[in-house]
Structures are given as C-alpha cells and as structure tokens.
Design a protein around this motif. Structure first.
Motif, short mmCIF file in Angstrom:
data_model
loop_
_atom_site.label_atom_id
_atom_site.label_comp_id
_atom_site.label_asym_id
_atom_site.label_seq_id
_atom_site.Cartn_x
_atom_site.Cartn_y
_atom_site.Cartn_z
N HIS A 136 6.98 2.39 -0.55
CA HIS A 136 7.04 1.46 0.57
C HIS A 136 8.22 1.74 1.49
O HIS A 136 9.18 2.43 1.13
CB HIS A 136 7.09 0.01 0.06
CG HIS A 136 8.33 -0.34 -0.70
ND1 HIS A 136 9.51 -0.67 -0.08
CD2 HIS A 136 8.57 -0.43 -2.04
CE1 HIS A 136 10.42 -0.96 -0.98
NE2 HIS A 136 9.89 -0.80 -2.19
N ILE A 139 12.65 -2.72 3.17
CA ILE A 139 12.66 -4.18 3.18
C ILE A 139 13.95 -4.59 2.50
O ILE A 139 14.33 -4.00 1.48
CB ILE A 139 11.45 -4.78 2.43
CG1 ILE A 139 10.13 -4.28 3.05
CG2 ILE A 139 11.49 -6.30 2.44
CD1 ILE A 139 8.89 -4.61 2.23
N TYR A 144 12.98 -8.90 -1.00
CA TYR A 144 11.79 -8.15 -1.42
C TYR A 144 11.18 -8.75 -2.68
O TYR A 144 11.90 -9.15 -3.60
CB TYR A 144 12.19 -6.70 -1.67
CG TYR A 144 11.09 -5.82 -2.20
CD1 TYR A 144 10.25 -5.12 -1.35
CD2 TYR A 144 10.89 -5.68 -3.58
CE1 TYR A 144 9.24 -4.30 -1.84
CE2 TYR A 144 9.90 -4.88 -4.08
CZ TYR A 144 9.07 -4.19 -3.21
OH TYR A 144 8.06 -3.38 -3.71
N TRP A 145 9.84 -8.80 -2.73
CA TRP A 145 9.15 -9.18 -3.98
C TRP A 145 8.26 -8.02 -4.43
O TRP A 145 7.87 -7.17 -3.64
CB TRP A 145 8.35 -10.47 -3.82
CG TRP A 145 7.17 -10.38 -2.89
CD1 TRP A 145 5.92 -9.91 -3.17
CD2 TRP A 145 7.14 -10.77 -1.51
NE1 TRP A 145 5.11 -9.99 -2.08
CE2 TRP A 145 5.82 -10.52 -1.04
CE3 TRP A 145 8.07 -11.33 -0.62
CZ2 TRP A 145 5.43 -10.79 0.26
CZ3 TRP A 145 7.67 -11.60 0.68
CH2 TRP A 145 6.37 -11.33 1.11
N SER A 146 7.93 -8.01 -5.71
CA SER A 146 7.22 -6.88 -6.30
C SER A 146 5.88 -6.62 -5.59
O SER A 146 5.08 -7.52 -5.41
CB SER A 146 6.97 -7.13 -7.79
OG SER A 146 6.40 -5.98 -8.39
N GLN A 148 5.50 -5.72 -2.49
CA GLN A 148 5.54 -5.98 -1.06
C GLN A 148 5.62 -4.68 -0.27
O GLN A 148 6.18 -3.69 -0.72
CB GLN A 148 6.75 -6.86 -0.73
CG GLN A 148 6.83 -7.32 0.72
CD GLN A 148 8.10 -8.10 1.01
OE1 GLN A 148 8.98 -8.22 0.14
NE2 GLN A 148 8.21 -8.62 2.21
N GLY A 149 5.07 -4.68 0.91
CA GLY A 149 5.28 -3.54 1.79
C GLY A 149 4.01 -2.83 2.23
O GLY A 149 3.89 -2.42 3.37
N PRO A 151 0.43 -3.95 1.34
CA PRO A 151 -0.69 -4.67 0.73
C PRO A 151 -2.06 -4.22 1.25
O PRO A 151 -3.02 -4.16 0.47
CB PRO A 151 -0.40 -6.13 1.09
CG PRO A 151 0.44 -6.07 2.32
CD PRO A 151 1.28 -4.85 2.15
N ASP A 168 8.47 -0.30 -6.92
CA ASP A 168 9.44 -1.21 -6.30
C ASP A 168 10.79 -0.53 -5.99
O ASP A 168 11.54 -1.04 -5.17
CB ASP A 168 9.70 -2.42 -7.21
CG ASP A 168 8.51 -3.38 -7.25
OD1 ASP A 168 7.72 -3.40 -6.30
OD2 ASP A 168 8.39 -4.11 -8.26
#
Length: 367
Positions: A136, A139, A144-146, A148-149, A151, A168
């Motif tokens: 990704h 961010i 950032y959450w697992s 993300q980037g 989807p 991640d």
C-alpha cells in the motif's frame, strides 16, 4: 761410456711421463658434470676439482590474501541484496467478513525479527489460487488500520480468483514496532518496507497452505508501495512472477526526498540526521543513487506493468515516464499505460479500466 748412459736416462724419463695421469681441468662453477664411462678400474684420483654447488629453490612470492569485500552502506540497494530473508509462519486469524465469493481474514507472518500483520482475501473453493501480495501507499501509521489503502484492488482481485495478501508493514496496525520506529524507517528511506514485502512472499511460499498456489505469486503496489515494489523486484529477482505498479513514487530517491522531505516541518529532525550522516542529494549524489531502485533495474527479471494518471499531482507522470525508460534501457519486459485526465487516486472509469488491465495482466502471468 757417457753417451749410452744419457740415452738410457732420456728413454726412461719419457716412459715414466707416458704412464702418469694428467690433472683434469675445472669446469664452470655452475656446471654439474655427467657420469664418465670407464672400462678399467679407476686410478687413484688426482687433485679434487671444485664441487658443484647445491641447487637452491627460488623463493616463491608470498601468497596474497584475498581482498576483503567492502560492506555496502546499510541504507542501499546492495545492502538489501546481500541481506538474508527469513519470512515464515504465515497464520490465518479470525474471519473478518464473508463477501459471498470470497472470505476476508486477519493474518500475520514473521521475518527480520518482526511480526507483520495484514489481511488475506481467499476465494471460495479448494484452489489452489495464485497469490498477489499488495504493497500500500503512504498512510500515517498513527491512523492506519489493517488492510487499509487498497480496498478496491483487494476486492476485484479476489473476485477474479486470486488470493490476496495485503501487507501492513512494520510500525503499522498489528505489526510490531522496530527499534527505530516510524522515524527510524523514514531515516532509512523506507527500505525496511522492502524487507517486509519480500518476507511476505517468502512466508506465502513456506506456508504449506493447499489453498495457495505458491508457485505463482505477484506483487502489486501503488504510490509509496509502487516504489517498494520496484525495489523489491530488483533486490529479489525470480521471487515472484510479475508485478504491477500504480501511480508510483519516483524510482530515484532524490526526487522523493525533494517532494516529501525537503520542506516538511514534521520531518525536520529526520532531515537533520539525513544531512549529517548521508548528505543531501546535491552533496552526496552517489549515496542517493545507490539507495534508488533505478540503480538496480538491470537485476529485474520479471514483467512489469506501470500505470499512471497524466494529471497526477502527487506523483507527477514524468516520474513514471523516466521509470519506464530506465526499465526499457535495462531490457526489462515493461508495459505501461498513461490515463489522460486521471489523478493519483484513479477514480471512476479510470479505475475500472486500469483494474481490468491489471487483473488481465496477472491472469496471463500467474496462471
């Protein structure tokens, strides 16, 4: 009678001279005489001639020690090339969502002393499914959450029958924090993220999961993750079968420093460290070249798809064109598309066209 006595004396003297052994002449000092054949017992030797000297072996030159290989700078592509990678222990965690045609899971793997989190989309069915590892873009790690980037990309690839592992990176989501933290990773020009994605592929290949086709794996990165992908391809040729990069950062790290570091007050401390230890691009061009993916494009052995928006104001399209030119100069099998009017995020129809081309590319290369 005097005459007969004188004649007899002369005759006896001549006979005595004929029976005596003459002295042998001495040869040159370094000459070794050969054997002498005789048919009668040797007479008492006369005076001894000078003995031949004993041969002295020539002194051999001292054996040279092999030159000690100079270690590469720790922040360089060559340092990554020489590094050992130990990606392993891919574990499936809890089910996050059932999307009908695929299921989404939390996953972790280990490598380089770190535990790295991520998500995996697994299509329904027995498989084995070819795998695409996603890298990704930037961010803020604090928000950032697992998973993300990327989807949309995760969803399309899973529906097209690919297992998708979204990495991640260290210092993100459920991944462990390395010793230097986020600032340390920035100081290392984000090269540690390259280590994480290489270990992700290693962990996939070592997983033993029957549902994964571990012989057919690709990389897909966007923005910062495009740069991670290009570096990983050069560091580990042959590890994957193909790679796609979207809206990528520059393959020349000096461009990236100028764009995101030079005038950024939040990175003032990191910049001071960089200036002090590496030197800034104008002062230390060799260091910045050695840390750039472009310096090692001749190591890449896999086909690469490059896609970019002509109106991208985050990562200018001239970066993509220079990257494609450099890949072609290195005889890499590269295909590229530039989308007129498209910005950094590839919205609407641009995304649909780019994603169809990307999925088709992976279909050709991974199946």
């Amino acid at each position: 009678m005097k005459r007969p006595s004188i004649a007899l004396a002369v005759l006896l003297a001549v006979l005595a001279g004929c029976s005596a052994q003459p002295d042998a002449p001495a040869g040159p000092a370094d000459e070794v005489p050969g054997p002498v054949a005789t048919s009668a017992p040797a007479a008492t030797p006369g005076p001894t001639s000078s003995p031949s000297p004993t041969a002295v072996p020539k002194k051999q030159p001292a054996e040279k020690k092999p030159a000690q290989k100079k270690k590469p700078h720790p922040v360089s592509m060559q340092a990554l090339v020489e590094k050992r990678y130990d990606g392993r222990d891919l574990r499936r965690g809890r089910l996050l969502r059932d999307q009908g045609s695929y299921k989404r899971y939390a996953v972790t793997f280990r490598g380089d002393g770190e535990k790295i989190s991520g998500i995996m989309n697994l299509p329904d069915g027995k498989g084995p499914f070819p795998v695409v590892v996603l890298n990704h873009g930037y961010i803020d790690p604090d928000t950032y959450w697992s998973g993300q980037g990327m989807p949309r990309e995760q969803d399309v690839l899973a529906r097209r029958g690919f297992a998708v592992l979204h990495v991640d990176y260290r210092n993100h989501a459920g991944s462990s924090d390395d010793d230097g933290g986020v600032d340390g990773t920035d100081y290392a020009l984000r090269l540690p993220y390259v280590v994480d994605t290489i270990n992700a592929v290693k962990a996939v290949k070592a997983s033993g999961w029957d549902v994964l086709d571990t012989d057919h794996v690709g990389w897909f990165g966007r923005s910062m993750g495009g740069g991670v992908t290009l570096r990983a391809l050069a560091v580990a040729p042959g590890l994957v079968d193909a790679a796609a990069v979207w809206a990528s950062v520059s393959s020349d790290e000096a461009d990236n420093w100028e764009r995101w570091y030079a005038d950024n007050p939040e990175r003032r401390g990191t910049n001071r460290r960089i200036a002090k230890t590496y030197g800034l691009p104008d002062d230390a061009p060799a260091f910045w070249r050695a840390a750039s993916a472009r310096s090692s494009f001749d190591r890449i052995t896999e086909p690469v798809l490059v896609q970019h928006g002509a109106a991208d104001r985050t990562c200018p399209v001239r970066w993509a064109r220079k990257t494609v030119d450099a890949l072609e100069d290195a005889d890499v099998d590269v295909r590229s598309d530039v989308y007129p009017g498209a910005d950094h995020t590839f919205e609407g129809r641009t995304f649909d066209r780019a994603m169809d081309r990307t999925a088709d590319f992976f279909e050709d290369q991974l199946r």
